[in-house]
Design a protein around this motif. Structure first.
Motif, PDB file in Angstrom:
ATOM      1  N   ILE A 456     -12.334 -44.711   0.619  1.00  0.00           N
ATOM      2  CA  ILE A 456     -11.395 -43.861   1.344  1.00  0.00           C
ATOM      3  C   ILE A 456     -10.902 -44.567   2.610  1.00  0.00           C
ATOM      4  CG2 ILE A 456     -11.162 -41.708   2.641  1.00  0.00           C
ATOM      5  CD1 ILE A 456     -13.147 -40.503   0.606  1.00  0.00           C
ATOM      6  N   LEU A 457     -11.864 -45.137   3.341  1.00  0.00           N
ATOM      7  CA  LEU A 457     -11.488 -45.840   4.574  1.00  0.00           C
ATOM      8  C   LEU A 457     -10.560 -46.993   4.261  1.00  0.00           C
ATOM      9  CD1 LEU A 457     -14.699 -46.018   6.772  1.00  0.00           C
ATOM     10  CD2 LEU A 457     -12.635 -44.674   7.126  1.00  0.00           C
ATOM     11  N   GLY A 458     -10.856 -47.701   3.172  1.00  0.00           N
ATOM     12  CA  GLY A 458     -10.018 -48.845   2.792  1.00  0.00           C
ATOM     13  C   GLY A 458      -8.599 -48.416   2.516  1.00  0.00           C
ATOM     14  N   ILE A 459      -8.469 -47.294   1.753  1.00  0.00           N
ATOM     15  CA  ILE A 459      -7.119 -46.823   1.418  1.00  0.00           C
ATOM     16  C   ILE A 459      -6.386 -46.412   2.693  1.00  0.00           C
ATOM     17  CG2 ILE A 459      -5.846 -44.963   0.283  1.00  0.00           C
ATOM     18  CD1 ILE A 459      -8.038 -45.078  -1.914  1.00  0.00           C
ATOM     19  N   ILE A 460      -7.099 -45.645   3.531  1.00  0.00           N
ATOM     20  CA  ILE A 460      -6.470 -45.192   4.775  1.00  0.00           C
ATOM     21  C   ILE A 460      -6.058 -46.383   5.627  1.00  0.00           C
ATOM     22  CG2 ILE A 460      -6.902 -44.005   6.973  1.00  0.00           C
ATOM     23  CD1 ILE A 460      -8.692 -42.098   5.406  1.00  0.00           C
ATOM     24  N   ALA A 461      -6.992 -47.340   5.737  1.00  0.00           N
ATOM     25  CA  ALA A 461      -6.695 -48.512   6.569  1.00  0.00           C
ATOM     26  C   ALA A 461      -5.495 -49.268   6.015  1.00  0.00           C
ATOM     27  CB  ALA A 461      -7.916 -49.419   6.632  1.00  0.00           C
ATOM     28  N   GLY A 462      -5.443 -49.391   4.678  1.00  0.00           N
ATOM     29  CA  GLY A 462      -4.322 -50.103   4.062  1.00  0.00           C
ATOM     30  C   GLY A 462      -3.007 -49.425   4.371  1.00  0.00           C
ATOM     31  N   ALA A 464      -2.355 -47.219   6.726  1.00  0.00           N
ATOM     32  CA  ALA A 464      -2.077 -47.230   8.164  1.00  0.00           C
ATOM     33  C   ALA A 464      -1.546 -48.595   8.585  1.00  0.00           C
ATOM     34  CB  ALA A 464      -3.338 -46.895   8.937  1.00  0.00           C
ATOM     35  N   CYS A 465      -2.148 -49.628   8.033  1.00  0.00           N
ATOM     36  CA  CYS A 465      -1.750 -50.989   8.384  1.00  0.00           C
ATOM     37  C   CYS A 465      -0.294 -51.224   7.990  1.00  0.00           C
ATOM     38  CB  CYS A 465      -2.678 -51.958   7.663  1.00  0.00           C
ATOM     39  SG  CYS A 465      -2.341 -53.661   8.040  1.00  0.00           S
ATOM     40  N   MET A 466       0.036 -50.816   6.756  1.00  0.00           N
ATOM     41  CA  MET A 466       1.398 -51.028   6.286  1.00  0.00           C
ATOM     42  C   MET A 466       2.385 -50.211   7.091  1.00  0.00           C
ATOM     43  SD  MET A 466       1.306 -51.777   2.287  1.00  0.00           S
ATOM     44  CE  MET A 466       0.423 -50.472   1.528  1.00  0.00           C
ATOM     45  N   ALA A 467       1.969 -48.959   7.393  1.00  0.00           N
ATOM     46  CA  ALA A 467       2.867 -48.095   8.159  1.00  0.00           C
ATOM     47  C   ALA A 467       3.129 -48.689   9.542  1.00  0.00           C
ATOM     48  CB  ALA A 467       2.252 -46.704   8.296  1.00  0.00           C
ATOM     49  N   MET A 468       2.053 -49.208  10.120  1.00  0.00           N
ATOM     50  CA  MET A 468       2.198 -49.796  11.449  1.00  0.00           C
ATOM     51  C   MET A 468       3.121 -50.998  11.414  1.00  0.00           C
ATOM     52  SD  MET A 468      -1.569 -49.503  13.038  1.00  0.00           S
ATOM     53  CE  MET A 468      -1.481 -51.064  13.877  1.00  0.00           C
ATOM     54  N   ALA A 491      -5.103 -59.893   4.032  1.00  0.00           N
ATOM     55  CA  ALA A 491      -6.163 -58.934   4.356  1.00  0.00           C
ATOM     56  C   ALA A 491      -6.070 -57.723   3.444  1.00  0.00           C
ATOM     57  CB  ALA A 491      -6.064 -58.498   5.814  1.00  0.00           C
ATOM     58  N   LEU A 492      -4.827 -57.281   3.221  1.00  0.00           N
ATOM     59  CA  LEU A 492      -4.633 -56.132   2.333  1.00  0.00           C
ATOM     60  C   LEU A 492      -5.098 -56.458   0.929  1.00  0.00           C
ATOM     61  CD1 LEU A 492      -1.190 -54.676   3.433  1.00  0.00           C
ATOM     62  CD2 LEU A 492      -3.404 -53.557   3.533  1.00  0.00           C
ATOM     63  N   ALA A 493      -4.771 -57.669   0.464  1.00  0.00           N
ATOM     64  CA  ALA A 493      -5.150 -58.078  -0.887  1.00  0.00           C
ATOM     65  C   ALA A 493      -6.670 -58.075  -1.025  1.00  0.00           C
ATOM     66  CB  ALA A 493      -4.596 -59.469  -1.177  1.00  0.00           C
ATOM     67  N   LEU A 494      -7.328 -58.636  -0.031  1.00  0.00           N
ATOM     68  CA  LEU A 494      -8.794 -58.704  -0.053  1.00  0.00           C
ATOM     69  C   LEU A 494      -9.381 -57.292  -0.090  1.00  0.00           C
ATOM     70  CD1 LEU A 494     -10.829 -60.979   0.023  1.00  0.00           C
ATOM     71  CD2 LEU A 494     -11.108 -60.551   2.465  1.00  0.00           C
ATOM     72  N   THR A 495      -8.824 -56.418   0.753  1.00  0.00           N
ATOM     73  CA  THR A 495      -9.286 -55.021   0.772  1.00  0.00           C
ATOM     74  C   THR A 495      -9.125 -54.404  -0.608  1.00  0.00           C
ATOM     75  OG1 THR A 495      -8.392 -54.954   2.989  1.00  0.00           O
ATOM     76  CG2 THR A 495      -9.117 -52.877   2.055  1.00  0.00           C
ATOM     77  N   ALA A 496      -7.955 -54.648  -1.224  1.00  0.00           N
ATOM     78  CA  ALA A 496      -7.688 -54.046  -2.531  1.00  0.00           C
ATOM     79  C   ALA A 496      -8.713 -54.536  -3.554  1.00  0.00           C
ATOM     80  CB  ALA A 496      -6.275 -54.411  -2.972  1.00  0.00           C
ATOM     81  N   ILE A 497      -9.015 -55.847  -3.533  1.00  0.00           N
ATOM     82  CA  ILE A 497      -9.975 -56.396  -4.502  1.00  0.00           C
ATOM     83  C   ILE A 497     -11.346 -55.765  -4.295  1.00  0.00           C
ATOM     84  CG2 ILE A 497     -11.186 -58.487  -5.205  1.00  0.00           C
ATOM     85  CD1 ILE A 497      -8.563 -59.993  -4.461  1.00  0.00           C
TER      86      ILE A 497
END
Lengths: 877, 231
Positions: A456-462, A464-468, A491-497
C-alpha cells in the motif's frame, strides 16, 4: 496433457522467463515515460492555445480590448457618480478616449418598454453606434462561450463568468452575484448631486431599508474606518458609524475584536465585549480595551468604578443620540460608498465580501449592456501577423503530438502485457517441478501485514511521486532535467518490481494456506489461545476486562475528541469518575480476594505442618476462592480420617505384636524356669540329665529366636519408633567394638577400625544403629575365620555415609547375598549353633527405617556388609 | 527372714518363683492380682514385692501406683512386656527394678538380693557418708579409699576402671565422649585409643551391673559417649 502442462508451468525456466519479462516490461514502461516527457518538453506552449481561429495569439489586441473594457467601466461609474462636468468625470472621459481609441463602444439601457436605449457611446461621435451592431463589432473574436471563458482565464478575477449569446453581453454572476446595473443613475446621482435631502434618504435607505445592503455598507464603512490608510479624517467616519449604528452591532464588535487581536496579539477567543461600557475585556491579559477618539485602540489595565460609570453614561447617551448626519459626514459617507464601488477596479486589497454587495447596491443586471467594438481592418491587420507565426509552430507541435500519442499507445499496450505477465507469474509462483508442496522464499517469512503495508505504501508513494513530478513540471519544466526524471523513474521501476515480488509472496502464502498463520494477528491469536482459553474463571475475568476496559477506552476516546472543541468536556470528567470507580472496585475486589487467598495459604501451611484438622474460615458465598477453601477443608477432613485410620491400625498392630509376644513369652518363662529347676535337682539316671541339657539349650534358643522375631516384626511393620540425631559414626563403631571385644578376642579376630572419630556424622538413631552393629559384629564373631582380620571403613558418598565391614568367612559361602538376606537363612546351613538367622534381615529393616540402606556382598570367602546412613547436614555438633 | 510377695496370675510361674525364693531362704506370700496384693500388703509386714503387669482385675502398674501412695517397699516388676516404654512406665510409677520374662532365675535372685540389701541397709549406708563419697542410686564410690559399693556390696575395680567410673559418677548425668574420658582419666591426649575406653567401660559394667546388657548405672549413648545415670 494435464501433466505436460503442469511440468511446463512448474519448470524453473518459465519462472525465470516470466520474471525477466516482468522486469523488462517495467523498464520499457519507464523508458516510454521518459520519451513522453522528452516530447512534451519540446512542444512550445506559447502557440498551443486551443484553436487557430480565435485571437489568443494576438496578445496585443487582447490587452487593448481589456484596457478599453476597464476604462469604459470606470467611465460609466465616474460619469454617473459625479457631476457630468466635474473634473473627475472629465478626466475619466479623457482616459476612456485614450483607451478606447481604436475601438467602438456602446452602452445601452432597457427602457420601460423593454427596448434597448443607448445611453452612451463612443465619445468620438463619428462612430454611430447604431450602425455598428455588436455582432459586427466582435466578428471573429466574440465567438461564443469560448471567448468569455478563456478571456476570464486571462483576466484573472475578472468581472464576468457568463456570456449570453443571444443577448450578446456579459454580466457578473455567481461570485459577483449581484453586480448589476440597476438604478445606478438614480442612486448614485442622488448621492452625488448636491441634494442633501436625497443623499440623506439614500444613505438611510441603504443603511436601514435595504437589508442586503445594510451590512455591506456598514462593513465597508468599518473597513475604511479601520483599515484604509487613505482615510484622512477618521473622526468623521467614527461619527457616522456612531450615528448610524448601535454600539451593539455585530460587525462593529467583530471588527473591534479583530483589531485588538491584530494590534495586541490577543486571542479572539478570550475577548468579550461589554455592551454597557463599550469595552472589550480580555480574559487572557485581563485588560480592558477601548477605542480612543483618534481611532487608536488603547487599554486600561484596571477599570475603576468611576471610569466604568463614566463609560456607561457615555454609551447610554450615544445610543439615545440620533442626530442627523452633518453635511461633512454625508459627503464622507457618499465618498466612502463611491470608493467602495471602485475597489475592484483600483485593485485595492480587499475581499469580495465588501465589493460584491456594494455592487449589489447598484442595481439589477439586465438593464445595462456594454459593448466594445473592434474595427475589422484593425483585427485583420493584427491577426494576420499572429496567425502566420501560429500556423508554423502549430505544425511542429502537431508532429510532436502525434509522436507523443504513439508513445502513449505503446505504453498502454506494454502495460496490458505487463498485467498478463504478472498474472502468469502469480499463477506459477511457489510451484516447483515434481512436487505439490509450495516452495517458500525468504521473503515469505515476513508477516503478512508488513507485506500489505509495504504494498500500500509503495503504491501511495509511487502515485504521490508521480503527482509531485507532474505538478512541479507544470510549474517549471526546467527544474526537471532528463537525469532527474531518469532517477525518479528508475526508483519507481524498482518499487514496482519489489511490490510485484511482495504480491507473489502473498499469493504463495495463500496457496500454502499460511497467509493468516504467517501474520502478526495470526501469531498473536495462536499465542493468545494458549494463554487466554485455559480456565472458566480466567475467561470470565478476561471477558469482563475486555468489555469494560474496551467500553471505557472507547468513551474516554470520544470524550477526548470532544474535549478538543470544549476544553473541559463533561464526558471526559465522567469517564475519569468511572475510572476512579473502577480502580476503587478493583482494589476492593483485590483486597477481598487476596485476603481470602492469604487465609487459604495460611490454612494449607498449617495443614502441611501437621495440623490436619485445621479449618479455613469460609462462608456461604459461591465465590471462587470460597469454594476452593471449602474443597481444601473437605480435603483436610479426608486426610484427618485417613490419618486417624492409620493411627488406629498402627495401634492395633503394636498391640497385636505386644500381646502375641506376651502370650508366647509367658509359657516360655515357665519352660525356662522349670528346666532350670530340674537342672538343679539331682536327677537320676544320667540320661535324664542329658535330656534336660537339651531342653535347656533349646529353650534358650527359643528365647533368642522369639526376641529376634519380634524385633524383626517391629522393624518391618513400622511399629518401631525412630529418633534421628546427629551421631559420630566413628565413636559408635568404637563403642560397639568395645562391647564385642571379649567375643572378638575369643575368636582371635583382629579388628581394623579405619574410621576416626569426629570424621563422619550421620543422622540416625543411636540405639537402632547399635542394634545393626550388634548383629553385624555378632555375625563376625560367629562366622569369621579365626585369626583373620576384620576391616571396618567408611566413605562419604555425597548424601550418605557408607560403612563397610569386611571379613573372611570361616566356611564356604555357597549361597547368594540375596538369599543370605532372607529371614532364617544362615550361611553355614546348620541351625545348631546359636542365632536366629534374622540378624541381616533385621539389620536391613533397621537401616531402611533410618532412611538408609543395607546390603551384603560375597566375593569368594570375602564377606562384605555395607551400611549406608544419611549424612548429617553439618559436621559440627 | 525377709518376706516377699509374689504377685503373679500365672500359677506355674508363681510356683517356680516361690521355689527359687524359698530355696534362698525367703518367706513367700502370694497374690493373684493387684487387689489381692493390696489386701496382703495391708495385713502383712513385707520386705519386697515381685509384681507382674498383665493380671486380671487390677494390673501391676495400677497396683504399684497404689502401693507407692503409702509404702516404700522395693517393687520389682516382672513382665513379659519388654519394650522400652513399658520399662520406663514401670519405673516411673514407682517400681525399683524391671525384669523381663523370660527371666534368668539367677539374675532375678541377684536383683532381689540387691533390692533387699538397699532397703534394709539404708541406715548403715547413710552413716558411712563422708565428703569423699559419690553416690548415685545404689552405687557408692569412696574417692578416698578407692572403694566401690553396689547396694552395699563391695566391688573390686582396677585403678583405671575406678578412674573412669569415678570420673563419670562425679559428673553423673553428663555424657562424655571417649576422647574426653581418656583425656580426663589417663591425663594425656588420646590418639587411636578409643577401643581402650570402651573395653574398660564394658568391664566396669560386668563388675558392677547385675545384667551387663541392661546396665543400670553405666550407660552407653550410642555414637556420642558414656555416662553414669543420675538416680
Amino acid at each position: 496433457m494435464d501433466t505436460k502442462w503442469k511440468k511446463f508451468s512448474r519448470s524453473l525456466a518459465v519462472r525465470v522467463i516470466l520474471n525477466g519479462l516482468m522486469i523488462g516490461c517495467i523498464l520499457i514502461e519507464m523508458m516510454l515515460c521518459l520519451k513522453i516527457y522528452d516530447t512534451e518538453k519540446k512542444i512550445d506552449k506559447t502557440y498551443t492555445y486551443k484553436h487557430a481561429d480565435d485571437f489568443y495569439g494576438n496578445t496585443a489586441l487582447q490587452t487593448d480590448i481589456i484596457d478599453a473594457w476597464e476604462e469604459l467601466f470606470e467611465f460609466v461609474i465616474a460619469s454617473n457618480c459625479q457631476a457630468k462636468d466635474s473634473a473627475n468625470a472629465k478626466e475619466q472621459e479623457r482616459k476612456l478616449e485614450n483607451a478606447i481609441g481604436k475601438f467602438q463602444y456602446q452602452l445601452t439601457m432597457k427602457d420601460g418598454n423593454g427596448k434597448d436605449k443607448t445611453i452612451s457611446n463612443c465619445v468620438n461621435t463619428s462612430h454611430d453606434l447604431n450602425t455598428f451592431p455588436i455582432y459586427n463589432l466582435y466578428k471573429g473574436y466574440l465567438n461564443g462561450d469560448t471567448y468569455i471563458k478563456d478571456w476570464t482565464n486571462y483576466y484573472v478575477d475578472s468581472y464576468t463568468e457568463k456570456y449570453e449569446k443571444d443577448k450578446g453581453y456579459a454580466y457578473m454572476d455567481e461570485d459577483f452575484t449581484n453586480f448589476t446595473w440597476l438604478d445606478i443613475n438614480s442612486i448614485i446621482n442622488g448621492l452625488c448631486q448636491e441634494n442633501q435631502a436625497y443623499s440623506q434618504y439614500v444613505a438611510e435607505n441603504i443603511v436601514e431599508n435595504i437589508q442586503v445592503y445594510k451590512d455591506t455598507i456598514k462593513e465597508c464603512l468599518y473597513y475604511f474606518y479601520y483599515d484604509d490608510s487613505n482615510s484622512n479624517d477618521k473622526t468623521i467616519t467614527n461619527n457616522i458609524l456612531k450615528k448610524l449604528y448601535s454600539s451593539m452591532d455585530k460587525s462593529f464588535i467583530s471588527t473591534f475584536k479583530n483589531r485588538i487581536a491584530d494590534e495586541y496579539l490577543e486571542d479572539k477567543e478570550y475577548l468579550t465585549y461589554d455592551k454597557t461600557t463599550g469595552l472589550v475585556y480580555s480574559d487572557d491579559t485581563e485588560c480592558y480595551y477601548y477605542m480612543s477618539q483618534d481611532n487608536s485602540i488603547k487599554c486600561y489595565d484596571e477599570l475603576t468604578p468611576k471610569t466604568r460609570s463614566r463609560l456607561e453614561k457615555e454609551m447610554d447617551e450615544q445610543d439615545k443620540k440620533q442626530e442627523p448626519l452633518t453635511k461633512e459626514e454625508k459627503n464622507t459617507l457618499i465618498e466612502t460608498i463611491s470608493k467602495a464601488i471602485y475597489i475592484g477596479d483600483n485593485g485595492l486589497d480587499s475581499d469580495a465580501q465588501i465589493l460584491i454587495p456594494i455592487a449589489a447596491v447598484l442595481g439589477t443586471p439586465e438593464e445595462y449592456t456594454m459593448y466594445i467594438g473592434v474595427d475589422d481592418a484593425l483585427y485583420q491587420a493584427t491577426q494576420a501577423v499572429y496567425m502566420d507565426q501560429y500556423s508554423v509552430t502549430k505544425e511542429k507541435a502537431d508532429i510532436i503530438e502525434k509522436q507523443e500519442r504513439t508513445y502513449i499507445f505503446t505504453l498502454l499496450g506494454v502495460l496490458v502485457f505487463l498485467g498478463l505477465v504478472v498474472l502468469a507469474l502469480l499463477y506459477v509462483c511457489g510451484r516447483k517441478e515434481g512436487t505439490e508442496e509450495i516452495q517458500y522464499l525468504a521473503i515469505d517469512a515476513w508477516y503478512t501485514e508488513i507485506q500489505v503495508i509495504f504494498i500500500i505504501l509503495g503504491i501511495i508513494a509511487g502515485i504521490a511521486c508521480m503527482a509531485m513530478v507532474a505538478d512541479a513540471f507544470s510549474y517549471n519544466p526546467l527544474l526537471f532535467s532528463k537525469e532527474n526524471v531518469l532517477i525518479v523513474l528508475m526508483a519507481l521501476a524498482l518499487t514496482a518490481i519489489i511490490l510485484i515480488e511482495f504480491l507473489c509472496s502473498i499469493v504463495r502464502k495463500i496457496k500454502g494456506g499460511i497467509l493468516f498463520r504467517q501474520s502478526i494477528l495470526g501469531r498473536m491469536l495462536s499465542v493468545g489461545q494458549e494463554k487466554l482459553y485455559y480456565g472458566k474463571t480466567s475467561k470470565r475475568i478476561m471477558f469482563f476486562y475486555l468489555v469494560v476496559g474496551g467500553a471505557w477506552l472507547f468513551f474516554e476516546y470520544v470524550g477526548m475528541c470532544l474535549s478538543v472543541y470544549d476544553s473541559e468536556h463533561w464526558l471526559l470528567i465522567f469517564m475519569q469518575l468511572i475510572l476512579v470507580f473502577l480502580l476503587a472496585s478493583t482494589a476492593i475486589f483485590l483486597h477481598r480476594y487476596l485476603h481470602q487467598w492469604d487465609q487459604i495459604r495460611n490454612g494449607v501451611k498449617r495443614i502441611k505442618a501437621g495440623e490436619i484438622n485445621y479449618q479455613i474460615p469460609t462462608n456461604d458465598s459461591k465465590k471462587l476462592l470460597n469454594l476452593f477453601a471449602k474443597d481444601i477443608n473437605s480435603l483436610s477432613e479426608g486426610l484427618e480420617n485417613a490419618v486417624d485410620e492409620m493411627l488406629k491400625s498402627e495401634k492395633l498392630k503394636t498391640e497385636l505384636i505386644s500381646n502375641v509376644s506376651h502370650d508366647i513369652k509367658t509359657p516360655l518363662t515357665s519352660i525356662i524356669t522349670y528346666v532350670d529347676l530340674i537342672k538343679k535337682e539331682d536327677v537320676q539316671p544320667d540320661k535324664v540329665k542329658e535330656y534336660v541339657e537339651v531342653l535347656d539349650q533349646k529353650s534358650q534358643r527359643l528365647k533368642t529366636l522369639t526376641d529376634d522375631l519380634f524385633e524383626a516384626a517391629k522393624a518391618t511393620s513400622g511399629v518401631m519408633k525412630m529418633e534421628a540425631t546427629q551421631i559420630d559414626l566413628g565413636s559408635l563403631v568404637n563403642q560397639a567394638i568395645g562391647e564385642f571385644s571379649e567375643k572378638l578376642e575369643k575368636s582371635d579376630l583382629n579388628v581394623r577400625n579405619n574410621i576416626e572419630s569426629d570424621s563422619f556424622y550421620v543422622m540416625a538413631d543411636g540405639k537402632l544403629t547399635w542394634r545393626i552393629m550388634e548383629n553385624l559384629l555378632g555375625n563376625v564373631s560367629k562366622y569369621a575365620l579365626t585369626g583373620s582380620r576384620v576391616y571396618i571403613d567408611a566413605t562419604d558418598t555425597g548424601n550418605m555415609i557408607s560403612l563397610t565391614i569386611k571379613n573372611i568367612s570361616n566356611t564356604e559361602l555357597n549361597i547368594s547375598s540375596e538369599e543370605l538376606m532372607e529371614r532364617f537363612t544362615r550361611g553355614d546351613q546348620s541351625r545348631n549353633t546359636e542365632g536366629s538367622g534374622l540378624g541381616l534381615n533385621i539389620a536391613q529393616s533397621l537401616a531402611a527405617l533410618q532412611g538408609g540402606e543395607f546390603h551384603v556382598e560375597i566375593d569368594g570367602d570375602l564377606f562384605k556388609a555395607m551400611l549406608e546412613l544419611p549424612k548429617a547436614k553439618t559436621d559440627i555438633i | 527372714m525377709y518376706r516377699i510377695l509374689v504377685c503373679e496370675d500365672e500359677k506355674s510361674i508363681a510356683d517356680a518363683l516361690e521355689i527359687y525364693l524359698t530355696n534362698e531362704g525367703y518367706e513367700v506370700l502370694r497374690a493373684e492380682n493387684g487387689i489381692e496384693a493390696l489386701e496382703t500388703i495391708k495385713k502383712e509386714e513385707l520386705h519386697l514385692i515381685l509384681m507382674d503387669i498383665m493380671m486380671p482385675k487390677m494390673d501391676g502398674i495400677k497396683a504399684t501406683m497404689r502401693i507407692r501412695e503409702e509404702k516404700n517397699i522395693p517393687i520389682i516388676i516382672l513382665s513379659a512386656k519388654g519394650e522400652d516404654y513399658d520399662k520406663v512406665l514401670g519405673l516411673n510409677v514407682g517400681a525399683d527394678d524391671y525384669v523381663t520374662k523370660p527371666f534368668n532365675p539367677l539374675e532375678l535372685l541377684a536383683r532381689v538380693k540387691s533390692q533387699l540389701r538397699r532397703y534394709t541397709n539404708l541406715g548403715g549406708i547413710a552413716e558411712k557418708t563422708t565428703d569423699n563419697m559419690v553416690r548415685t542410686g545404689g552405687l557408692e564410690i569412696d574417692l578416698s579409699t578407692h572403694e566401690v559399693f553396689v547396694d552395699g556390696e563391695q566391688k573390686k575395680l582396677t585403678p583405671v576402671e575406678f578412674g573412669i567410673l569415678s570420673f563419670l559418677a562425679q559428673n553423673a548425668g553428663r555424657v562424655y565422649s571417649i576422647h574426653q574420658i581418656y583425656e580426663a582419666v589417663w591425663n594425656e591426649p588420646s590418639v587411636n585409643t578409643e577401643n581402650t575406653v570402651s573395653v574398660h567401660i564394658r568391664r566396669i559394667r560386668e563388675k558392677i551391673e547385675i545384667n551387663a546388657k541392661e546396665p543400670k548405672y553405666v550407660k552407653v549413648v550410642w555414637g556420642v559417649g558414656y555416662k553414669v545415670e543420675k538416680i
